[in-house]
Write a protein that holds these residues in place. Structure first.
Motif, PDB file in Angstrom:
ATOM      1  N   PHE A  87     -35.606 -12.858 -31.248  1.00 36.26           N
ATOM      2  CA  PHE A  87     -35.243 -14.259 -31.484  1.00 36.26           C
ATOM      3  C   PHE A  87     -35.742 -14.739 -32.838  1.00 36.26           C
ATOM      4  O   PHE A  87     -36.906 -14.522 -33.167  1.00 36.26           O
ATOM      5  CB  PHE A  87     -35.870 -15.136 -30.387  1.00 36.26           C
ATOM      6  N   ARG A  88     -34.880 -15.351 -33.591  1.00 37.18           N
ATOM      7  CA  ARG A  88     -35.327 -15.899 -34.883  1.00 37.18           C
ATOM      8  C   ARG A  88     -34.742 -17.286 -35.087  1.00 37.18           C
ATOM      9  O   ARG A  88     -33.614 -17.547 -34.703  1.00 37.18           O
ATOM     10  CB  ARG A  88     -34.898 -14.998 -36.038  1.00 37.18           C
ATOM     11  N   ASN A  89     -35.566 -18.116 -35.698  1.00 35.19           N
ATOM     12  CA  ASN A  89     -35.156 -19.505 -35.890  1.00 35.19           C
ATOM     13  C   ASN A  89     -34.183 -19.617 -37.072  1.00 35.19           C
ATOM     14  O   ASN A  89     -34.502 -20.143 -38.113  1.00 35.19           O
ATOM     15  CB  ASN A  89     -36.412 -20.334 -36.143  1.00 35.19           C
TER      16      ASN A  89
ATOM     17  N   ALA B 175     -41.648   4.741 -37.492  1.00 31.69           N
ATOM     18  CA  ALA B 175     -41.207   3.556 -36.738  1.00 31.69           C
ATOM     19  C   ALA B 175     -39.942   2.988 -37.352  1.00 31.69           C
ATOM     20  O   ALA B 175     -39.730   3.077 -38.557  1.00 31.69           O
ATOM     21  CB  ALA B 175     -42.307   2.506 -36.756  1.00 31.69           C
ATOM     22  N   TRP B 176     -39.083   2.406 -36.505  1.00 30.16           N
ATOM     23  CA  TRP B 176     -37.898   1.716 -37.021  1.00 30.16           C
ATOM     24  C   TRP B 176     -37.478   0.606 -36.071  1.00 30.16           C
ATOM     25  O   TRP B 176     -37.794   0.636 -34.880  1.00 30.16           O
ATOM     26  CB  TRP B 176     -36.738   2.680 -37.226  1.00 30.16           C
ATOM     27  N   GLY B 177     -36.790  -0.360 -36.623  1.00 28.07           N
ATOM     28  CA  GLY B 177     -36.225  -1.457 -35.839  1.00 28.07           C
ATOM     29  C   GLY B 177     -34.869  -1.763 -36.452  1.00 28.07           C
ATOM     30  O   GLY B 177     -34.786  -2.212 -37.591  1.00 28.07           O
ATOM     31  N   LEU B 178     -33.794  -1.509 -35.704  1.00 26.70           N
ATOM     32  CA  LEU B 178     -32.451  -1.584 -36.286  1.00 26.70           C
ATOM     33  C   LEU B 178     -31.584  -2.589 -35.541  1.00 26.70           C
ATOM     34  O   LEU B 178     -31.675  -2.709 -34.324  1.00 26.70           O
ATOM     35  CB  LEU B 178     -31.795  -0.198 -36.206  1.00 26.70           C
TER      36      LEU B 178
ATOM     37  N   GLY C 140     -31.466  -2.514 -40.924  1.00 21.51           N
ATOM     38  CA  GLY C 140     -32.767  -2.850 -40.352  1.00 21.51           C
ATOM     39  C   GLY C 140     -33.850  -2.222 -41.170  1.00 21.51           C
ATOM     40  O   GLY C 140     -33.638  -1.870 -42.330  1.00 21.51           O
ATOM     41  N   GLY C 141     -35.035  -2.076 -40.566  1.00 20.57           N
ATOM     42  CA  GLY C 141     -36.170  -1.574 -41.318  1.00 20.57           C
ATOM     43  C   GLY C 141     -36.779  -0.353 -40.669  1.00 20.57           C
ATOM     44  O   GLY C 141     -36.550  -0.081 -39.491  1.00 20.57           O
ATOM     45  N   SER C 142     -37.558   0.375 -41.475  1.00 18.93           N
ATOM     46  CA  SER C 142     -38.224   1.547 -40.932  1.00 18.93           C
ATOM     47  C   SER C 142     -39.366   1.937 -41.865  1.00 18.93           C
ATOM     48  O   SER C 142     -39.455   1.443 -42.982  1.00 18.93           O
ATOM     49  CB  SER C 142     -37.240   2.691 -40.798  1.00 18.93           C
ATOM     50  N   GLY C 143     -40.210   2.808 -41.375  1.00 16.51           N
ATOM     51  CA  GLY C 143     -41.308   3.262 -42.220  1.00 16.51           C
ATOM     52  C   GLY C 143     -42.328   4.039 -41.411  1.00 16.51           C
ATOM     53  O   GLY C 143     -42.084   4.389 -40.253  1.00 16.51           O
TER      54      GLY C 143
ATOM     55  N   PRO D 122     -45.216  -5.462 -43.907  1.00 13.46           N
ATOM     56  CA  PRO D 122     -46.692  -5.459 -43.949  1.00 13.46           C
ATOM     57  C   PRO D 122     -47.278  -4.322 -43.114  1.00 13.46           C
ATOM     58  O   PRO D 122     -48.425  -3.958 -43.298  1.00 13.46           O
ATOM     59  CB  PRO D 122     -47.078  -6.811 -43.352  1.00 13.46           C
ATOM     60  N   TYR D 123     -46.493  -3.773 -42.196  1.00 14.56           N
ATOM     61  CA  TYR D 123     -47.058  -2.800 -41.262  1.00 14.56           C
ATOM     62  C   TYR D 123     -46.688  -1.365 -41.550  1.00 14.56           C
ATOM     63  O   TYR D 123     -47.089  -0.469 -40.817  1.00 14.56           O
ATOM     64  CB  TYR D 123     -46.680  -3.156 -39.822  1.00 14.56           C
ATOM     65  N   THR D 124     -45.835  -1.132 -42.578  1.00 14.59           N
ATOM     66  CA  THR D 124     -45.479   0.266 -42.866  1.00 14.59           C
ATOM     67  C   THR D 124     -45.726   0.602 -44.326  1.00 14.59           C
ATOM     68  O   THR D 124     -45.709  -0.260 -45.208  1.00 14.59           O
ATOM     69  CB  THR D 124     -43.989   0.529 -42.571  1.00 14.59           C
TER      70      THR D 124
ATOM     71  N   TYR E  70     -29.839  -8.132 -30.759  1.00 14.85           N
ATOM     72  CA  TYR E  70     -30.482  -6.924 -30.238  1.00 14.85           C
ATOM     73  C   TYR E  70     -31.084  -6.086 -31.350  1.00 14.85           C
ATOM     74  O   TYR E  70     -30.544  -6.020 -32.456  1.00 14.85           O
ATOM     75  CB  TYR E  70     -29.461  -6.066 -29.495  1.00 14.85           C
ATOM     76  N   GLN E  71     -32.200  -5.447 -31.017  1.00 12.84           N
ATOM     77  CA  GLN E  71     -32.763  -4.438 -31.911  1.00 12.84           C
ATOM     78  C   GLN E  71     -32.967  -3.161 -31.122  1.00 12.84           C
ATOM     79  O   GLN E  71     -33.271  -3.200 -29.929  1.00 12.84           O
ATOM     80  CB  GLN E  71     -34.121  -4.892 -32.449  1.00 12.84           C
ATOM     81  N   VAL E  72     -32.795  -2.040 -31.818  1.00 15.94           N
ATOM     82  CA  VAL E  72     -33.181  -0.782 -31.197  1.00 15.94           C
ATOM     83  C   VAL E  72     -34.374  -0.297 -31.998  1.00 15.94           C
ATOM     84  O   VAL E  72     -34.346  -0.235 -33.220  1.00 15.94           O
ATOM     85  CB  VAL E  72     -32.019   0.235 -31.138  1.00 15.94           C
TER      86      VAL E  72
ATOM     87  N   THR F 137     -40.044 -11.885 -32.393  1.00 15.57           N
ATOM     88  CA  THR F 137     -39.105 -11.924 -33.519  1.00 15.57           C
ATOM     89  C   THR F 137     -38.596 -10.531 -33.837  1.00 15.57           C
ATOM     90  O   THR F 137     -37.673 -10.361 -34.625  1.00 15.57           O
ATOM     91  CB  THR F 137     -39.768 -12.491 -34.785  1.00 15.57           C
ATOM     92  N   HIS F 138     -39.248  -9.517 -33.271  1.00 13.92           N
ATOM     93  CA  HIS F 138     -38.768  -8.140 -33.407  1.00 13.92           C
ATOM     94  C   HIS F 138     -39.329  -7.326 -32.236  1.00 13.92           C
ATOM     95  O   HIS F 138     -40.331  -7.708 -31.623  1.00 13.92           O
ATOM     96  CB  HIS F 138     -39.169  -7.517 -34.747  1.00 13.92           C
ATOM     97  N   THR F 139     -38.674  -6.230 -31.937  1.00 15.11           N
ATOM     98  CA  THR F 139     -39.187  -5.407 -30.838  1.00 15.11           C
ATOM     99  C   THR F 139     -40.365  -4.553 -31.310  1.00 15.11           C
ATOM    100  O   THR F 139     -40.954  -3.821 -30.522  1.00 15.11           O
ATOM    101  CB  THR F 139     -38.073  -4.515 -30.252  1.00 15.11           C
ATOM    102  N   THR F 140     -40.717  -4.681 -32.582  1.00  7.31           N
ATOM    103  CA  THR F 140     -41.899  -3.975 -33.086  1.00  7.31           C
ATOM    104  C   THR F 140     -43.151  -4.437 -32.321  1.00  7.31           C
ATOM    105  O   THR F 140     -44.136  -3.708 -32.232  1.00  7.31           O
ATOM    106  CB  THR F 140     -42.028  -4.193 -34.605  1.00  7.31           C
ATOM    107  N   SER F 141     -43.083  -5.655 -31.748  1.00  7.04           N
ATOM    108  CA  SER F 141     -44.196  -6.133 -30.910  1.00  7.04           C
ATOM    109  C   SER F 141     -44.395  -5.191 -29.717  1.00  7.04           C
ATOM    110  O   SER F 141     -45.514  -4.985 -29.247  1.00  7.04           O
ATOM    111  CB  SER F 141     -43.914  -7.545 -30.407  1.00  7.04           C
TER     112      SER F 141
HETATM  113  N1  PHE Z   1     -39.536  -5.159 -37.520  1.00  6.63           N
HETATM  114  C1  PHE Z   1     -38.670  -4.941 -38.635  1.00  6.63           C
HETATM  115  C2  PHE Z   1     -37.544  -5.979 -38.588  1.00  6.63           C
HETATM  116  O1  PHE Z   1     -37.390  -6.653 -37.605  1.00  6.63           O
HETATM  117  C3  PHE Z   1     -38.062  -3.572 -38.611  1.00  6.63           C
HETATM  118  C4  PHE Z   1     -39.078  -2.474 -38.696  1.00  6.63           C
HETATM  119  C5  PHE Z   1     -39.513  -1.853 -37.550  1.00  6.63           C
HETATM  120  C6  PHE Z   1     -39.567  -2.073 -39.944  1.00  6.63           C
HETATM  121  C7  PHE Z   1     -40.441  -0.832 -37.623  1.00  6.63           C
HETATM  122  C8  PHE Z   1     -40.470  -1.064 -40.026  1.00  6.63           C
HETATM  123  C9  PHE Z   1     -40.896  -0.436 -38.867  1.00  6.63           C
HETATM  124  O2  PHE Z   1     -36.795  -6.164 -39.530  1.00  6.63           O
END
Ligand code: PHE
Length: 485
Positions: free
Chosen positions: A349-351, A447-450, A425-428, A403-405, A363-365, A323-327
């Motif tokens: 991929f998200r439902n 970390a970030w996912g944009l 997107g998110g970051s932390g 939950p992870y940042t 896509y996420q970077v 669901t995110h490339t954070t995996s």
């Molecule tokens: N995984 C988060 C998302 O998909 C983005 C994110 C990545 C947030 C890394 C914090 C750190 O929205």
């Protein structure tokens, strides 16, 4: 001379439009290209017309069931005058329509029926009749022209909407008629090569159908897809900043997608509504699962109390579409040196139900910076730098939660033309609960996912994210390269 498929189409055409044939026969969309080749042979003539269909909106459907507000009011007024206020929030519509139709008069805050109004109680108004007809199915262009004013009124009241669709029609020419009566068939070759033919070499002796490339009216050179251009640019930016590129799998265990990121097993994002689950493909858990499970249950050996619930291996083994490339960032942590910088660009991929601003895959970077030397300010610097290099000038950050940042924030960029801030997107900074079990030691990790499609869509002035995935040849030929990020 014609092919068998062309003959099939010639047979169907006198009975229906080309669009009908494409929709209802085994020729499918192939009917269009067959019609084109018949047109080149002078056997049919293709016409395009726009068909307009009127349909009830949700509001229209509600009125069909409950009755139009003015009609309900009319019935209510049959027993005598009533104060306007008794019609609640519908009062303004009721007053307007009853007065416009001459059904009621307003005096000292009360509505009273006129003679016409009393008559109208018993009759069906043209609006009601049309509503009923529409309820029984869409209404086409012929009916539309019967009473265009009525339809316009209903449209202004948001009771109906009018959809336009292109209908392609092909009519047989005289030559086509003659061919249908006395068909002369071309000798046809095969249209595709099979796996078998390639394996045993028999394709060498077969005769294949020729492609009429020389007949092409226009020849378009190959062009990169805007998303590909944007992704290449993004990759270049991170490579130039000294990041190492990594790649992962679309299918992941829940362990990497959620657990390793300190997302509790009852977290709502794990829900079927948000996540695509796959039948278990036998994902084994990596050795890190022991430390991760301790972290969830009790906070492990760091200063944390964890989520405090019994952690289940079975839940962690379930396979999902990431669901995110954070995996992938989680897995990168297990092999990261200190210091190091890694990034990836990949699909997630998200439902989601699809609409102009939601896709089920996009896509996420994603990036991480692992170093004893970094802090939150460095995170903001990396993100600002990245967006600056992409050409965005105004960037701001909003506090956020993942939950992870901890800390967490969402970068936003400003789109001048729209006068709008857009979330990207998110970051932390990864929590110690994430870092310690995977990296083995505690260390700051930025970390970030944009998202990519959303800013690209706005940059290109598109109104719909799905444009990127429609493979609309006209758009692909015509988009301007300098509009892409
Ligand atoms: N995984 C988060 C998302 O998909 C983005 C994110 C990545 C947030 C890394 C914090 C750190 O929205």
């Amino acid at each position: 001379m014609i092919t068998r498929a062309e003959y099939e189409l010639l047979k169907y055409l006198p009975k229906g439009s080309l669009s009908d044939v494409a929709e209802n026969t085994s020729l499918g969309d192939g009917a269009y290209s067959i019609a084109n080749s018949l047109q080149k042979k002078g056997l049919v003539k293709i016409d395009e017309r726009i068909e307009r269909i009127v349909q009830l909106t949700d509001e229209g459907r509600k009125y069909l069931e409950d009755g139009l507000p003015e009609k309900r009011a009319l019935c209510a007024l049959e027993c005598g005058a009533r104060p306007v206020s008794s019609f609640g929030e519908e009062a303004p519509i009721v007053v307007m329509w009853l007065k416009r139709k001459g059904w009621a008069e307003l005096s000292s805050g009360k509505l009273e029926l006129t003679k016409d109004g009393k008559e109208a109680c018993k009759l069906q108004s043209p609006e009601e009749k049309m509503l009923k007809r529409l309820g029984a199915g869409g209404v086409g262009s012929e009916e539309l022209s019967e009473d265009p004013e009525l339809i316009n009124t209903l449209k202004d009241r948001c009771i109906v909407d009018i959809r336009e669709s292109k209908v392609l029609d092909a009519k047989l020419t005289d030559k086509g008629d003659a061919m249908l009566k006395n068909p002369v068939f071309e000798e046809e070759g095969l249209s595709s090569v099979t796996h078998e033919m390639l394996k045993n070499g028999s394709w060498r002796d077969k005769k294949f159908r020729r492609y009429g490339i020389r007949d092409a009216e226009e020849i378009w050179p190959a062009r990169a897809h805007p998303l590909k251009i944007a992704i290449d640019k993004i990759r270049r930016i991170f490579l130039e900043m000294g990041f190492e590129e990594t790649e992962g799998n679309f299918i992941e265990s829940s362990f990497w997608n959620f657990d390793a990121l300190f997302q509790p097993q009852d977290h709502p994002a794990r829900d079927l509504a948000d996540t695509f689950y796959l039948d278990d493909l036998g994902h084994e858990l990596p050795p890190q699962h022991r430390e991760v499970s301790k972290m969830h249950e009790s906070g492990g050996d760091i200063e944390s109390i964890g989520w405090r619930y019994p952690w289940s291996k079975e839940v962690a083994k379930q396979a999902v579409l990431r669901t995110h490339t954070t995996s992938l960032s989680a897995q990168n942590l297990t092999r990261a040196k200190i210091p190091s910088k890694m990034f990836s660009v990949g699909r997630v991929f998200r439902n989601e139900s699809l609409d102009y601003k939601h896709l089920a895959e996009f896509y996420q970077v994603e990036g991480i910076v692992v170093s004893e030397e970094v802090n939150f300010k460095n995170l903001l610097w990396y993100l600002k730098e990245f967006y600056k290099k992409l050409g965005f000038k105004k960037i701001r950050f909003r506090p956020a939660y993942f939950p992870y940042t901890e800390m967490s924030c969402e970068p936003e960029v400003y789109f001048e033309e729209r006068g709008e801030w857009v979330e990207l997107g998110g970051s932390g900074i990864f929590r110690p609960e994430v870092v310690k079990p995977l990296l083995g030691v505690e260390c700051p990790v930025l970390a970030w996912g944009l998202g990519i499609e959303r800013p690209l869509m706005l940059q290109m002035g598109l109104g719909d994210l799905r444009t990127f995935y429609r493979n609309d040849l006209d758009w692909l030929r015509e988009y301007k390269t300098d509009e892409v990020l």
